[in-house]
Design a protein around this motif. Structure first.
Motif, PDB file in Angstrom:
ATOM      1  N   GLU A  76       0.832  -1.208   0.000  1.00  0.00           N
ATOM      2  CA  GLU A  76       0.000   0.000   0.000  1.00  0.00           C
ATOM      3  C   GLU A  76       0.866   1.258   0.000  1.00  0.00           C
ATOM      4  OE1 GLU A  76      -3.379   2.175   2.831  1.00  0.00           O
ATOM      5  OE2 GLU A  76      -2.612   0.169   3.312  1.00  0.00           O
ATOM      6  N   GLU A  77       1.899   1.273   0.828  1.00  0.00           N
ATOM      7  CA  GLU A  77       2.791   2.437   0.860  1.00  0.00           C
ATOM      8  C   GLU A  77       3.509   2.609  -0.476  1.00  0.00           C
ATOM      9  OE1 GLU A  77       5.363   1.758   4.130  1.00  0.00           O
ATOM     10  OE2 GLU A  77       3.826   2.068   5.673  1.00  0.00           O
ATOM     11  N   TYR A 111       1.039   4.210  -2.951  1.00  0.00           N
ATOM     12  CA  TYR A 111       0.856   5.630  -2.654  1.00  0.00           C
ATOM     13  C   TYR A 111       2.072   6.444  -3.106  1.00  0.00           C
ATOM     14  CZ  TYR A 111      -3.492   5.457   0.033  1.00  0.00           C
ATOM     15  OH  TYR A 111      -4.804   5.335   0.406  1.00  0.00           O
ATOM     16  N   GLU A 112       3.256   5.857  -2.921  1.00  0.00           N
ATOM     17  CA  GLU A 112       4.476   6.563  -3.324  1.00  0.00           C
ATOM     18  C   GLU A 112       4.544   6.724  -4.840  1.00  0.00           C
ATOM     19  OE1 GLU A 112       9.316   5.923  -3.183  1.00  0.00           O
ATOM     20  OE2 GLU A 112       7.994   4.653  -1.970  1.00  0.00           O
ATOM     21  N   LEU A 167       2.038   6.797  -6.875  1.00  0.00           N
ATOM     22  CA  LEU A 167       0.981   7.724  -7.288  1.00  0.00           C
ATOM     23  C   LEU A 167       1.227   9.139  -6.794  1.00  0.00           C
ATOM     24  CD1 LEU A 167      -2.157   5.457  -6.648  1.00  0.00           C
ATOM     25  CD2 LEU A 167      -1.073   5.996  -8.845  1.00  0.00           C
ATOM     26  N   ASP A 168       2.375   9.323  -6.099  1.00  0.00           N
ATOM     27  CA  ASP A 168       2.751  10.632  -5.576  1.00  0.00           C
ATOM     28  C   ASP A 168       1.667  11.195  -4.653  1.00  0.00           C
ATOM     29  OD1 ASP A 168       4.428  12.737  -5.161  1.00  0.00           O
ATOM     30  OD2 ASP A 168       3.822  13.858  -6.952  1.00  0.00           O
ATOM     31  N   ARG A 169       1.160  10.321  -3.784  1.00  0.00           N
ATOM     32  CA  ARG A 169       0.150  10.730  -2.815  1.00  0.00           C
ATOM     33  C   ARG A 169       0.665  10.458  -1.410  1.00  0.00           C
ATOM     34  NH1 ARG A 169      -5.564   8.229  -4.368  1.00  0.00           N
ATOM     35  NH2 ARG A 169      -6.099   9.506  -2.543  1.00  0.00           N
ATOM     36  N   LYS A 170       0.149  11.209  -0.447  1.00  0.00           N
ATOM     37  CA  LYS A 170       0.594  11.075   0.929  1.00  0.00           C
ATOM     38  C   LYS A 170       0.066   9.774   1.527  1.00  0.00           C
ATOM     39  CE  LYS A 170       0.572  13.428   5.406  1.00  0.00           C
ATOM     40  NZ  LYS A 170       0.093  14.608   6.166  1.00  0.00           N
ATOM     41  N   VAL A 171       0.962   9.052   2.196  1.00  0.00           N
ATOM     42  CA  VAL A 171       0.569   7.799   2.830  1.00  0.00           C
ATOM     43  C   VAL A 171      -0.281   8.109   4.056  1.00  0.00           C
ATOM     44  CG1 VAL A 171       1.387   5.671   3.900  1.00  0.00           C
ATOM     45  CG2 VAL A 171       2.677   6.701   2.024  1.00  0.00           C
ATOM     46  N   PRO A 172      -1.471   7.525   4.177  1.00  0.00           N
ATOM     47  CA  PRO A 172      -2.322   7.812   5.352  1.00  0.00           C
ATOM     48  C   PRO A 172      -1.674   7.320   6.638  1.00  0.00           C
ATOM     49  CG  PRO A 172      -3.197   5.955   4.079  1.00  0.00           C
ATOM     50  CD  PRO A 172      -2.090   6.547   3.270  1.00  0.00           C
TER      51      PRO A 172
END
Length: 408
Positions: free
Chosen positions: A73-74, A77-78, A80-85
């Motif tokens: 999952e991390e 997210y990385e 997709l250049d999105r912040k990991v929740p």
């Protein structure tokens, strides 16, 4: 769409020439330009650095996040250049369950009080783990990942270009060698007869043609040699930069160790505080109850020395048998443990022990300890297996087993 047929044909010819040269080298039918020993050492060092960096990076990720699903999952997210929740740590989740259980059982009961204390410590441990993971990710994982995704990709690209330049160079050398051989053959065996002077003209034309071919091959060889030397120098400079990479990774490794040391030191201090809290309330909680553990336990294998103490794993503590007590059966000796000054040591069963760490007595029934000092210890029937009676001269009191190294 701009479609250049000539360029396409030229690129296809170059690719075919390189493929032929590579195949002939593998079959041992063509010569290969060898790089110097220093350059080969740089290549081997770079490959070694890349391989071990990948392994260290992957295993550190496993250490920080053992759950493979969470790692995937991390990773997504990385990419997709999105912040990991934000994710709750196991310690924080355990603390939540313990607190809720204490509220159901009754926060005023002995069990409920203990659940609250342990839950609060687990929450602090979970927060410390979160800080450690964040620090290790920024100071250690990120530089390793940047090397693999940045510097190493550049090095790999330049190495591929160098490989193509070498194939072009060797192909030019092979063409020049063939042209010179054909020119020499044409000059040594002219194909003409006296009755047929026309053959002499044809032979002379062929010799001149091969001479032109040799000149053209020599010109191409000079160009390809220049391009190869230039690319070799660029690649060499990048490979020599691996030394700087090692220096940077060394600094990051020191920061990782410092973060890990602080994390384990925090965990150690939190557990010491919890142990003191639980130890001070054991007398009233377990008064007159059955002691289920008849042997002393060894300290946790992962226990870490407090700050300022050299890092070392605690030695296994030999067990000392104790006599269990049962509810309803009076035991004057067990009650006298609360007043160690009135306790007399048994005729046999005393042992020497070396103190591992400083210990501050919580009350008058405990004995304060100094690291590396020698004391005499023994156990009494009905005592908590995590504690012993310690004597030092005329002083006497309870001491925790985890702070001692029992000597034979």
């Amino acid at each position: 769409m701009d479609f250049n047929v000539k360029k396409l044909a030229s690129d296809a010819g170059v690719f075919f020439s390189r493929a032929m040269q590579f195949t002939e080298e593998k079959l041992g039918q063509a010569e290969k330009t060898e790089l110097d020993a220093h350059f080969e050492n740089l290549l081997a060092r770079a490959d070694c650095t890349k391989n071990w960096t990948e392994k260290i990076l992957r295993q550190t990720e496993v250490l920080l996040q053992p759950n493979p699903s969470a790692r995937v999952e991390e990773f997504l997210y990385e990419k997709l250049d999105r912040k990991v929740p934000s994710r709750v740590t196991n310690g924080e989740l355990l603390a939540q369950y313990m607190t809720e259980a204490a509220n159901d059982f009754g926060p005023g009961t002995p069990y409920g009080k203990t659940l609250i204390k342990v839950g609060d410590t687990q929450r602090r441990l979970g927060a410390a783990e979160r800080d450690f993971i964040h620090s290790a990710s920024i100071n250690f994982l990120t530089p390793l990942r940047n090397f693999l995704e940045g510097d190493w990709r550049t090095i790999s690209k330049e190495r591929r270009i160098l490989q193509n330049r070498r194939l072009d160079l060797d192909a030019c050398k092979a063409r020049l060698k063939k042209a010179k051989a054909a020119e020499a053959k044409a000059a040594a065996v002219p194909d003409f007869q006296e009755t047929r002077p026309r053959n002499y003209v044809l032979s002379a034309s062929a010799s001149a043609l091969w001479s032109d071919e040799v000149e053209k091959a020599e010109h191409e060889l000079r160009l390809t040699q220049t391009e190869f030397d230039r690319q070799a120098e660029v690649t060499r400079l990048l490979l020599e930069g691996i030394s700087s990479t090692h220096v940077n990774h060394l600094r990051c490794l020191h920061e990782f160790v410092e973060s890990q040391t602080n994390y384990y030191a925090q965990c150690y201090q939190y557990m010491l505080d919890l142990q003191k809290q639980l130890g001070s309330s054991k007398g009233e909680i377990f008064s007159g109850t059955f002691v289920g553990n008849a042997e002393s336990t060894s300290p946790p294998a992962a226990a870490t020395s407090p700050p300022g103490v050299a890092a070392a794993t605690l030695p296994a503590v030999p067990t000392i048998p104790v006599v269990p007590t049962i509810v309803g059966v009076p035991n004057t000796v067990a009650e006298s443990v609360l007043n160690p000054n009135e306790v007399k040591p048994p005729a046999s069963g005393t042992r020497k022990a070396r103190v591992l760490y400083d210990y501050e007595a919580a009350d008058s029934t405990e004995l304060a300890l100094l690291a590396d000092e020698m004391i005499t210890v023994y156990s009494l029937p009905g005592m908590d297996p995590d504690w012993l009676i310690g004597e030092r001269g005329n002083q006497k009191g309870k001491v925790p087993v985890t702070y001692l190294e029992l000597l034979s």
